[in-house]
Motif scaffolding. Structure first.
Motif, PDB file in Angstrom:
ATOM      1  N   GLU A   1      -6.871   9.311   9.555  1.00 56.36           N
ATOM      2  CA  GLU A   1      -7.344  10.015   8.355  1.00 56.36           C
ATOM      3  C   GLU A   1      -8.233  11.211   8.754  1.00 56.36           C
ATOM      4  O   GLU A   1      -9.435  11.240   8.495  1.00 56.36           O
ATOM      5  CB  GLU A   1      -8.091   9.006   7.489  1.00 56.36           C
TER       6      GLU A   1
ATOM      7  N   THR B   1      -2.365   9.871   2.928  1.00 56.88           N
ATOM      8  CA  THR B   1      -3.813  10.012   2.936  1.00 56.88           C
ATOM      9  C   THR B   1      -4.449   9.365   1.717  1.00 56.88           C
ATOM     10  O   THR B   1      -3.841   9.353   0.638  1.00 56.88           O
ATOM     11  CB  THR B   1      -4.248  11.484   3.001  1.00 56.88           C
TER      12      THR B   1
ATOM     13  N   HIS C   1       0.234   7.596  -1.712  1.00 55.01           N
ATOM     14  CA  HIS C   1      -0.923   6.818  -1.242  1.00 55.01           C
ATOM     15  C   HIS C   1      -0.668   5.337  -1.507  1.00 55.01           C
ATOM     16  O   HIS C   1      -0.764   4.888  -2.645  1.00 55.01           O
ATOM     17  CB  HIS C   1      -2.184   7.289  -1.946  1.00 55.01           C
TER      18      HIS C   1
ATOM     19  N   SER D   1       2.342  12.522   2.570  1.00 54.97           N
ATOM     20  CA  SER D   1       1.186  12.027   3.312  1.00 54.97           C
ATOM     21  C   SER D   1       0.664  10.767   2.646  1.00 54.97           C
ATOM     22  O   SER D   1       0.605  10.692   1.418  1.00 54.97           O
ATOM     23  CB  SER D   1       0.060  13.076   3.326  1.00 54.97           C
TER      24      SER D   1
ATOM     25  N   LYS E   1      -3.531  15.517  10.494  1.00 54.89           N
ATOM     26  CA  LYS E   1      -2.475  15.555   9.454  1.00 54.89           C
ATOM     27  C   LYS E   1      -1.756  16.904   9.500  1.00 54.89           C
ATOM     28  O   LYS E   1      -0.539  16.982   9.412  1.00 54.89           O
ATOM     29  CB  LYS E   1      -3.096  15.355   8.078  1.00 54.89           C
TER      30      LYS E   1
END
Ligand code: T1G
Length: 698
Positions: A380, A406, A428, A404, A385
């Motif tokens: 993270e 994240t 997510h 992503s 990224k």
């Protein structure tokens, strides 16, 4: 359109219900069934009757949309009694998901045949109710009280084979279901009706100890819920009372549950969960991309868990790691997860092997070139990224969706690291990713509509509840978690013990308190984020004490010590004298005279913070609906469904009262308690979040 039709084939009458989408028992269906049965009762050429349904499923229950409006005769209980009283045999032909009132209709029939893939169930408890048309009296008679308690209190779906073993269905159709039902009806003409209501239960085998033992067995999963206890009382009535009295008792307890606020809250959740996929600008006509193969970057806990969702849905996965040993370890963990499911009887060995066969491991980015969707689940950190996405820009095929995982970083910034920002989105997942149902689908500024539509559909395909969120720090769930945790932590520095704060919120209905949750997640994550953001960015009063806990090497459960102490190998939190000393020292440094608080005060402070942040998110357009926020918090953070979710809960308190409370908190801490403009507006207009959703219906 006729919702109930009838045709006669020789001596057999076939009544067909056709009330899309799920043949719910709307008034027209109840009326149609009753009228045709009345007519057939006196038609001597008809010797037996089949009740079947068109479309995807046999009746899936009462029409939930009719709840709240005055019930219109014929009531379901009357129709069910009419079926059971028929002098000629009635056979139910079950396919799809025969649920609730649908199963009650089937149980009042004299015989039942099911398609091999059919499922049955009594999920009323999930709506805060109980089977109110004889299900609690007939299922114990035909399947026994133990199976009936299992089905009625869990609300789970029961597969045809298990239902056959229980005696709930008489036979599983081999070939065409209607043909099988007609054959069964013909066969039963000579036997005549076999009425479930007439079946006897040997009460001596089901004494108080039996029921109290069951109560103990389900205590944890039914904690805080109102309906489960009433369900159990109905089955007790089935054991002790004749059918007529048992039905009367069931009616009383059904009305009791219907009147309890939990049933409206749970019905809100039922429809809210089905609203999340309604996205402005997306319709059935919106193009979707075809997802044949998925690439996952990172075979750690998250990457492996995410990958399992796709393998479970039969979508091949290429999973990439930097080093061979990490890749092998990751795949070993995945296989271990499947093997644990196999040990629990949820998977066969073939299914485990089939799932694992979906996985292709690689150390080379180039091998992701044939993936239609690539999800990164790497460390993270924005710089890492961005590197990953820059590489993906090189290797991913034209039209591949780049996602992503994240949990709070800016997707717009990540998208800018590629030449194809329209293909970039946030997906997510919540840990453990192969278990948690919630998926936040983060729509970046440049995410194209077909990418969004594809991901909304994909969420359903992998059996997730996909909620679309806008780009902001923490999206919906984690952004709301932050002030919720901050206020809990301030309660500690101002006078409460950590376990007092946890107990108050646990008793409110949260699955665990915020202190226990922080220990489980790891205190070092928040610690590093605060160090990165700097002391200006957060409420130091809330976190200086937890930072000292981390600096003492107590990172949480994973190292056997955090806010709480943990015995060797135990996950049970125990108050820590060492941490209590740190807390009291930090309070003294701040000149605070420590004062404990009531459980209500503890709950109110964290709930007001949660609601205020939710209202900000809604007002800023980072969630489409207040009900979406409810779904996020229920499915991602365990907010008690019987309270409807944080925004529904706010409505139940009244937004004026909520706004006034937040203004009072603002007086003490202006920076952290700025009332959400939307909350202020709705409160002043005497409106609710539900009004907001209705007025902004998508
Ligand atoms: N009433 C009204 N609408 C319903 C409905 C119901 N019972 N069930 C589903 N729908 C709508 C749903 O809102 C959606 O509408 C569409 O059908 C497809 O649903 C006296 C009192 C059957 C397993 O609790 O579990 O009987 O959004 O997206 O994923 O004892 O729906 O398209 O406009 O969920 O394939 C008991 C609830 C009622 C079953 C299908 N029965 N439904 O799942 O499709 S209480 C239930 C489900 C009762 C009696 C008591 C699922 C499903 P739209 P979907 P799905």
């Amino acid at each position: 359109m006729t919702t109930v039709s009838k045709e006669i084939r020789g001596e057999i009458a076939i009544i067909t219900v056709d009330n899309p989408p799920v043949n719910a028992l709307s008034h027209s269906v109840r009326q149609g069934l009753s009228d045709h049965l009345t007519d057939l009762a006196t038609n001597d050429s008809v010797k037996a009757i089949v009740i079947a349904c068109a479309g995807r499923t046999f009746i899936a229950g009462a029409d939930i949309r009719e709840f709240g409006s005055p019930p219109k005769a014929p009531h379901l209980g009357e129709v069910v009694d009419q079926i059971e009283a028929m002098a000629k045999p009635v056979v139910a032909a079950l396919h799809g998901t025969t649920l609730g009132g649908g199963l009650e209709v089937a149980l009042s029939c004299h015989y039942r045949v099911a398609d091999p893939r059919a499922k049955v169930g009594l999920p009323e408890v999930k709506l805060g109710l109980l089977p109110g048309a004889g299900g609690t009296q007939r299922l114990p008679r035909i399947a026994g009280p133990a199976n009936a308690l299992d089905a009625i209190v869990s609300g789970r779906h029961i597969a045809a084979k298990e239902a056959l073993n229980w005696g709930v269905i008489d036979t599983i159709a081999d070939g065409d279901l209607l043909d099988a039902a007609i054959a069964l009806a013909e066969e039963k003409i000579s036997d005549g009706p076999r009425r479930t209501g007439d079946m006897k239960i040997d009460a001596s085998k089901y004494d108080q100890a039996f029921f109290d033992g069951f109560r103990k067995q389900v205590a944890k999963q039914t904690r805080g819920y109102y309906a489960p206890e009433r369900c159990i009382q109905c089955v007790e009535a089935a054991v002790k009372l004749p059918l007529a009295e048992g039905l009367k008792r069931e009616r009383e307890l059904f009305m009791d549950c219907m009147a309890n606020p939990q049933s409206r809250a749970l019905q809100h959740v039922f429809f809210a969960e089905r609203q999340v996929s309604r996205i402005p600008g997306i319709s059935k006509e919106t193009p979707r991309r075809n997802i044949q193969r998925v690439g996952i970057i990172g075979a750690g806990t998250m990457g492996g868990g995410i990958a399992m969702n796709f393998a479970n849905a039969g979508i091949p996965v290429t999973i990439l790691e930097l080093k061979q040993d990490a890749l092998e370890h990751g795949l070993k963990v995945v296989r271990g997860n499947y093997e644990r499911s196999m040990k629990r009887g949820k998977l066969t060995q073939d299914q485990v092997d089939g799932r694992m066969a979906q996985f292709t491991g690689t150390l080379k980015y180039e091998d992701l070139g044939d993936c239609d969707l690539i999800i990164e689940a790497v460390f993270e950190k924005m710089s890492i990224k961005k590197d990953v996405f820059a590489k993906l820009d090189q290797v991913a095929k034209e039209g591949a969706i780049l996602a992503s995982n994240t949990s709070y970083l800016d997707i717009d910034e990540i998208a800018a690291a590629t030449k194809r920002p329209g293909d970039v989105i946030g997906l997510h997942f919540f840990s453990p990713a192969n278990v948690m149902r919630l998926l936040e689908i983060v729509r970046a500024e440049k995410t194209s509509l077909d990418v969004l539509a594809t991901c909304v559909d994909l969420a359903k395909k992998i059996r997730k509840v996909g909620v679309v969120a806008g780009v902001c720090h923490g999206f919906i769930g984690n952004r709301m978690l932050s002030p919720y945790g901050r206020e809990a932590s301030l309660n500690v520095i101002e006078g409460c013990r950590p376990d007092e704060v946890d107990a108050a919120l646990y008793n409110f209905g949260m699955p665990m308190g915020p202190m226990t949750m922080s220990d489980m997640a790891g205190l070092d994550i928040g610690y590093m984020s605060r160090k990165e953001r700097g002391r200006e960015a957060y409420e130091t009063r809330a976190y200086d004490w937890t930072d000292r806990v981390v600096e003492a090497g107590r990172k949480g459960l994973k190292v056997g010590a955090g806010i709480y102490d943990y015995d060797e190998g135990s996950r049970v939190p125990k108050p820590s004298a060492f941490v209590q000393t740190i807390i009291e020292e930090e309070s003294a440094k701040l000149g605070i005279v420590r004062k404990s608080k009531s459980a209500d005060e503890i709950v109110e402070r964290s709930m007001m913070a949660l609601i205020n942040e939710g209202a900000k998110i809604l007002g800023e357009g980072h969630a489409y609906r207040a009900s979406d926020i409810d779904i996020v918090y229920i499915n991602g953070y365990g907010f008690p469904p019987y309270r409807g979710g944080p925004m529904y809960y706010a409505d139940s308190l009244g937004l004026k009262a909520v706004y006034e409370k937040i203004c009072a908190f603002q007086k003490e801490a202006p920076r952290w308690w700025e009332p959400a403009p939307l909350l202020e507006k709705l409160a002043n207009e005497g409106k609710s979040f539900a009004d907001f959703d209705r007025e902004n219906a998508r």
